[in-house]
Scaffold this active site. Structure first.
Site, PDB file in Angstrom:
ATOM      1  N   ASP A  29       0.853  -1.189   0.000  1.00  0.00           N
ATOM      2  CA  ASP A  29       0.000   0.000   0.000  1.00  0.00           C
ATOM      3  C   ASP A  29       0.893   1.244   0.000  1.00  0.00           C
ATOM      4  O   ASP A  29       1.888   1.316   0.713  1.00  0.00           O
ATOM      5  CB  ASP A  29      -0.905  -0.003   1.244  1.00  0.00           C
ATOM      6  CG  ASP A  29      -2.035   1.002   1.118  1.00  0.00           C
ATOM      7  OD1 ASP A  29      -3.201   0.585   1.002  1.00  0.00           O
ATOM      8  OD2 ASP A  29      -1.755   2.233   1.125  1.00  0.00           O
ATOM      9  N   VAL A  95     -10.986   3.111  -3.123  1.00  0.00           N
ATOM     10  CA  VAL A  95     -10.698   2.678  -4.498  1.00  0.00           C
ATOM     11  C   VAL A  95     -11.734   1.626  -4.899  1.00  0.00           C
ATOM     12  O   VAL A  95     -11.857   0.580  -4.246  1.00  0.00           O
ATOM     13  CB  VAL A  95      -9.270   2.101  -4.620  1.00  0.00           C
ATOM     14  CG1 VAL A  95      -9.019   1.597  -6.033  1.00  0.00           C
ATOM     15  CG2 VAL A  95      -8.228   3.156  -4.232  1.00  0.00           C
ATOM     16  N   HIS A  99     -10.201  -5.152  -3.454  1.00  0.00           N
ATOM     17  CA  HIS A  99      -8.861  -5.380  -2.902  1.00  0.00           C
ATOM     18  C   HIS A  99      -8.983  -5.857  -1.469  1.00  0.00           C
ATOM     19  O   HIS A  99      -9.901  -5.484  -0.750  1.00  0.00           O
ATOM     20  CB  HIS A  99      -8.011  -4.105  -2.969  1.00  0.00           C
ATOM     21  CG  HIS A  99      -8.645  -2.898  -2.365  1.00  0.00           C
ATOM     22  ND1 HIS A  99      -9.628  -2.171  -2.985  1.00  0.00           N
ATOM     23  CD2 HIS A  99      -8.449  -2.290  -1.173  1.00  0.00           C
ATOM     24  CE1 HIS A  99     -10.001  -1.160  -2.227  1.00  0.00           C
ATOM     25  NE2 HIS A  99      -9.310  -1.214  -1.103  1.00  0.00           N
ATOM     26  N   HIS A 101      -6.811  -5.994   2.073  1.00  0.00           N
ATOM     27  CA  HIS A 101      -5.657  -5.448   2.793  1.00  0.00           C
ATOM     28  C   HIS A 101      -5.049  -6.566   3.638  1.00  0.00           C
ATOM     29  O   HIS A 101      -5.763  -7.232   4.394  1.00  0.00           O
ATOM     30  CB  HIS A 101      -6.091  -4.337   3.752  1.00  0.00           C
ATOM     31  CG  HIS A 101      -6.677  -3.124   3.107  1.00  0.00           C
ATOM     32  ND1 HIS A 101      -5.977  -1.943   2.942  1.00  0.00           N
ATOM     33  CD2 HIS A 101      -7.917  -2.885   2.598  1.00  0.00           C
ATOM     34  CE1 HIS A 101      -6.754  -1.042   2.368  1.00  0.00           C
ATOM     35  NE2 HIS A 101      -7.945  -1.579   2.145  1.00  0.00           N
TER      36      HIS A 101
HETATM   37  P1  AMP Z   1      -9.715   1.307   0.668  1.00  0.00           P
HETATM   38  O1  AMP Z   1      -9.957   2.412   1.638  1.00  0.00           O
HETATM   39  O2  AMP Z   1     -10.044  -0.037   1.269  1.00  0.00           O
HETATM   40  O3  AMP Z   1     -10.405   1.548  -0.660  1.00  0.00           O
HETATM   41  O4  AMP Z   1      -8.157   1.283   0.416  1.00  0.00           O
HETATM   42  C1  AMP Z   1      -7.536   1.754  -0.740  1.00  0.00           C
HETATM   43  C2  AMP Z   1      -6.063   1.724  -0.466  1.00  0.00           C
HETATM   44  O5  AMP Z   1      -5.381   1.887  -1.699  1.00  0.00           O
HETATM   45  C3  AMP Z   1      -5.568   2.818   0.471  1.00  0.00           C
HETATM   46  O6  AMP Z   1      -4.979   2.225   1.635  1.00  0.00           O
HETATM   47  C4  AMP Z   1      -4.540   3.580  -0.377  1.00  0.00           C
HETATM   48  O7  AMP Z   1      -3.428   3.992   0.361  1.00  0.00           O
HETATM   49  C5  AMP Z   1      -4.175   2.546  -1.434  1.00  0.00           C
HETATM   50  N1  AMP Z   1      -3.685   3.075  -2.701  1.00  0.00           N
HETATM   51  C6  AMP Z   1      -4.253   4.024  -3.487  1.00  0.00           C
HETATM   52  N2  AMP Z   1      -3.527   4.234  -4.592  1.00  0.00           N
HETATM   53  C7  AMP Z   1      -2.470   3.380  -4.528  1.00  0.00           C
HETATM   54  C8  AMP Z   1      -1.343   3.107  -5.365  1.00  0.00           C
HETATM   55  N3  AMP Z   1      -1.144   3.763  -6.525  1.00  0.00           N
HETATM   56  N4  AMP Z   1      -0.449   2.166  -4.961  1.00  0.00           N
HETATM   57  C9  AMP Z   1      -0.626   1.497  -3.812  1.00  0.00           C
HETATM   58  N5  AMP Z   1      -1.663   1.702  -2.978  1.00  0.00           N
HETATM   59  C10 AMP Z   1      -2.570   2.637  -3.322  1.00  0.00           C
END
Ligand code: AMP
Length: 111
Positions: A29, A95, A99, A101
């Site tokens: 992340d 996003v 995904h 975590h």
């Molecule tokens: P969520 O809140 O579950 O949608 O988590 C989305 C995660 O994606 C967050 O922890 C962000 O820090 C991570 N994120 C967003 N863009 C990127 C990227 N380009 N590379 C790696 N992680 C990302």
């Protein structure tokens, strides 16, 4: 295509890919919330688990199995780790591409 994770899959956006196969990939992340914070994503664009169907069972199962394998490989499995997926605005999903975590490496807050 505006999805940031689809751009990581197509290598338009760089990421340190730590696992990849035909269905999923994993990378750290960009804003880690814990000492270990890895994201596992499906290569197929699905906004969240709410959009998945039976045809996605294998890829979704892989997110958890490979997540556990990566926990072992990174040395956080023995002390415990968490695999979670946020879905929708109440969960804070930022996003809209499914995904999981992988969190660990230190004591996690209770949920
Ligand atoms: P969520 O809140 O579950 O949608 O988590 C989305 C995660 O994606 C967050 O922890 C962000 O820090 C991570 N994120 C967003 N863009 C990127 C990227 N380009 N590379 C790696 N992680 C990302």
């Amino acid at each position: 295509m505006s999805c940031v994770f689809c751009k990581i899959i197509s290598k338009e956006i760089p990421a340190e890919i730590i696992y990849e196969d035909s269905d999923i990939l994993a990378f750290p992340d960009v804003r880690p919330k814990y000492k270990t914070h890895v994201l596992l994503i499906t290569k197929k664009h699905l906004a969240s688990v709410s959009e998945s169907g039976a045809e996605d069972d294998a890829a979704l199962g892989k997110l958890l199995r490979v997540g556990a394998e990566l926990a072992k490989k990174t040395g956080i499995a023995e002390d415990g780790f968490r695999l979670l997926t946020n879905t929708g605005k109440n969960a804070g999903q930022a996003v809209s591409h499914i995904h999981v975590h992988l969190l660990g490496g230190e004591k996690l807050r209770n949920i």
